[in-house]
Scaffold this motif. Structure first.
Motif, PDB file in Angstrom:
ATOM      1  N   UNK A   3       0.796  -1.220   0.000  1.00  0.00           N
ATOM      2  CA  UNK A   3       0.000   0.000   0.000  1.00  0.00           C
ATOM      3  C   UNK A   3       0.826   1.265   0.000  1.00  0.00           C
ATOM      4  N   UNK A   4       0.136   2.381   0.012  1.00  0.00           N
ATOM      5  CA  UNK A   4       0.774   3.675  -0.155  1.00  0.00           C
ATOM      6  C   UNK A   4       1.499   4.155   1.074  1.00  0.00           C
ATOM      7  N   UNK A   5       2.267   5.175   0.875  1.00  0.00           N
ATOM      8  CA  UNK A   5       3.008   5.762   1.981  1.00  0.00           C
ATOM      9  C   UNK A   5       2.562   7.178   2.221  1.00  0.00           C
ATOM     10  N   UNK A   6       2.355   7.510   3.423  1.00  0.00           N
ATOM     11  CA  UNK A   6       1.987   8.865   3.814  1.00  0.00           C
ATOM     12  C   UNK A   6       3.250   9.654   4.060  1.00  0.00           C
ATOM     13  N   UNK A   7       3.278  10.906   3.633  1.00  0.00           N
ATOM     14  CA  UNK A   7       4.509  11.672   3.739  1.00  0.00           C
ATOM     15  C   UNK A   7       4.843  12.016   5.188  1.00  0.00           C
ATOM     16  N   UNK A   8       4.007  12.832   5.796  1.00  0.00           N
ATOM     17  CA  UNK A   8       4.253  13.224   7.186  1.00  0.00           C
ATOM     18  C   UNK A   8       2.933  13.327   7.897  1.00  0.00           C
ATOM     19  N   UNK A  39      -1.456   9.932  -8.592  1.00  0.00           N
ATOM     20  CA  UNK A  39      -1.512  10.648  -7.320  1.00  0.00           C
ATOM     21  C   UNK A  39      -2.967  10.890  -6.954  1.00  0.00           C
ATOM     22  N   UNK A  40      -3.309  10.514  -5.733  1.00  0.00           N
ATOM     23  CA  UNK A  40      -4.637  10.794  -5.197  1.00  0.00           C
ATOM     24  C   UNK A  40      -4.452  11.774  -4.056  1.00  0.00           C
ATOM     25  N   UNK A  41      -5.067  12.937  -4.180  1.00  0.00           N
ATOM     26  CA  UNK A  41      -4.909  13.995  -3.187  1.00  0.00           C
ATOM     27  C   UNK A  41      -6.205  14.148  -2.409  1.00  0.00           C
ATOM     28  N   UNK A  44      -4.964  17.745   2.376  1.00  0.00           N
ATOM     29  CA  UNK A  44      -3.541  18.066   2.244  1.00  0.00           C
ATOM     30  C   UNK A  44      -2.659  16.831   2.239  1.00  0.00           C
ATOM     31  N   UNK A  45      -3.245  15.650   1.975  1.00  0.00           N
ATOM     32  CA  UNK A  45      -2.475  14.412   1.899  1.00  0.00           C
ATOM     33  C   UNK A  45      -2.387  13.938   0.454  1.00  0.00           C
ATOM     34  N   UNK A  46      -1.211  13.476   0.052  1.00  0.00           N
ATOM     35  CA  UNK A  46      -1.015  12.955  -1.288  1.00  0.00           C
ATOM     36  C   UNK A  46      -0.609  11.489  -1.209  1.00  0.00           C
ATOM     37  N   UNK A  47      -1.320  10.640  -1.952  1.00  0.00           N
ATOM     38  CA  UNK A  47      -1.019   9.215  -2.006  1.00  0.00           C
ATOM     39  C   UNK A  47      -0.527   8.875  -3.408  1.00  0.00           C
ATOM     40  N   UNK A  48       0.623   8.245  -3.493  1.00  0.00           N
ATOM     41  CA  UNK A  48       1.149   7.786  -4.770  1.00  0.00           C
ATOM     42  C   UNK A  48       0.851   6.298  -4.879  1.00  0.00           C
ATOM     43  N   UNK A  49       0.048   5.916  -5.845  1.00  0.00           N
ATOM     44  CA  UNK A  49      -0.425   4.526  -5.945  1.00  0.00           C
ATOM     45  C   UNK A  49      -0.192   3.986  -7.347  1.00  0.00           C
ATOM     46  N   UNK A  74      -3.167  11.626 -14.374  1.00  0.00           N
ATOM     47  CA  UNK A  74      -2.714  10.790 -13.267  1.00  0.00           C
ATOM     48  C   UNK A  74      -2.864  11.428 -11.909  1.00  0.00           C
ATOM     49  N   UNK A  75      -3.569  12.541 -11.824  1.00  0.00           N
ATOM     50  CA  UNK A  75      -3.797  13.211 -10.541  1.00  0.00           C
ATOM     51  C   UNK A  75      -5.305  13.318 -10.304  1.00  0.00           C
TER      52      UNK A  75
END
Length: 251
Positions: A3-8, A39-41, A44-49, A74-75
């Motif tokens: 699965x995806x990673x959350x930035x912070x 990218x799914x935004x 204020x969270x961005x998921x790269x999938x 892709x966004x």
């Protein structure tokens, strides 16, 4: 694939108990790969999938990415979805892309003894996203999770009348789940009726009298529980017998 990673961690992250069954984006990661990603935004969270994952399990995302819409770059952006629930949704999508079998949880034999439970609302919010994104297989899985969770919560309520903390926690869990449902949706309306029925039959009357302040800020739930108790009282009066709780069957 993972699965995806959350930035912070951000202000949208909360301190509620972690979901046991659902994969949390705070502990998830994305495999290094040359595979095309999207990218799914959410706020204020961005998921790269991986595109293959979301296209495979969602008719909505498949259409967005393959058709000449604004999202074809892709966004995809949403302002009305909490990152927490999008992350859970994506975690389920990735789990469906793994080689492991995917089965819903079985009803617990002793739910009153479980120390940690996945919040009912988490299951419901993910189901709502499955419905919104036309993820039929995942949606069926989440429905089974919801029904199992309602049954487990009911039996835990019924069997733990003397446990003050557990009664309070389960009241909040049922209330939060109920309030998250959309009454205009047929399946969710059925779930809302099940939540009220199983709660009314399970909760200790003394506990409801003493601790209902725990859920006074969930007005729709309180109103429907009141109707449920009134219905039981009317049935008892009509049959001229005492009002009694009963333990209901599984999902």
């Amino acid at each position: 694939m993972a699965p995806t990673r959350k930035r912070t961690k951000t202000a949208h992250s909360d301190d509620r108990g972690a979901s046991v069954l659902l994969a949390d984006y705070r502990t998830a990661w994305l495999l290094a790969s040359d595979e095309p990603s999207a990218k799914i935004i959410c706020k204020n969270e961005t998921f790269k999938v991986h595109m293959s994952v979301i296209k495979q399990h969602s008719e909505y995302f498949d259409t967005c990415i393959n058709k000449p819409f604004a999202e074809a770059d892709g966004v995809v952006q949403f302002d009305d979805i909490e990152p927490r629930y999008m992350a859970f949704y994506l975690g389920v999508a990735y789990s469906y892309s793994s080689i492991l079998p995917h089965t819903p949880p079985a009803p617990s034999e002793n739910p009153e003894a479980k120390a940690v439970r996945t919040p009912l609302r988490d299951f419901i919010e993910v189901y709502k996203l499955c419905d919104r994104f036309m993820s039929a297989q995942m949606g069926d899985f989440m429905l089974k999770c919801i029904r199992t969770s309602i049954g487990d919560g009911h039996r835990a309520l019924f069997r733990s009348a003397a446990d003050k903390d557990q009664q309070k926690a389960l009241m909040r869990d049922f209330a939060d789940g109920y309030e998250a449902l959309e009454q205009g949706h047929a399946v969710q309306r059925e779930l809302s009726e099940r939540i009220i029925e199983y709660f009314v039959e399970g909760v200790s009357y003394d506990a409801w009298d003493e601790y209902m302040e725990e859920v006074m800020n969930r007005p729709m739930f309180v109103a429907q529980v009141s109707k449920g108790f009134a219905r039981k009282l009317a049935e008892a009066l009509a049959a001229r017998h005492k009002v009694k709780r009963k333990e209901l069957g599984g999902p």
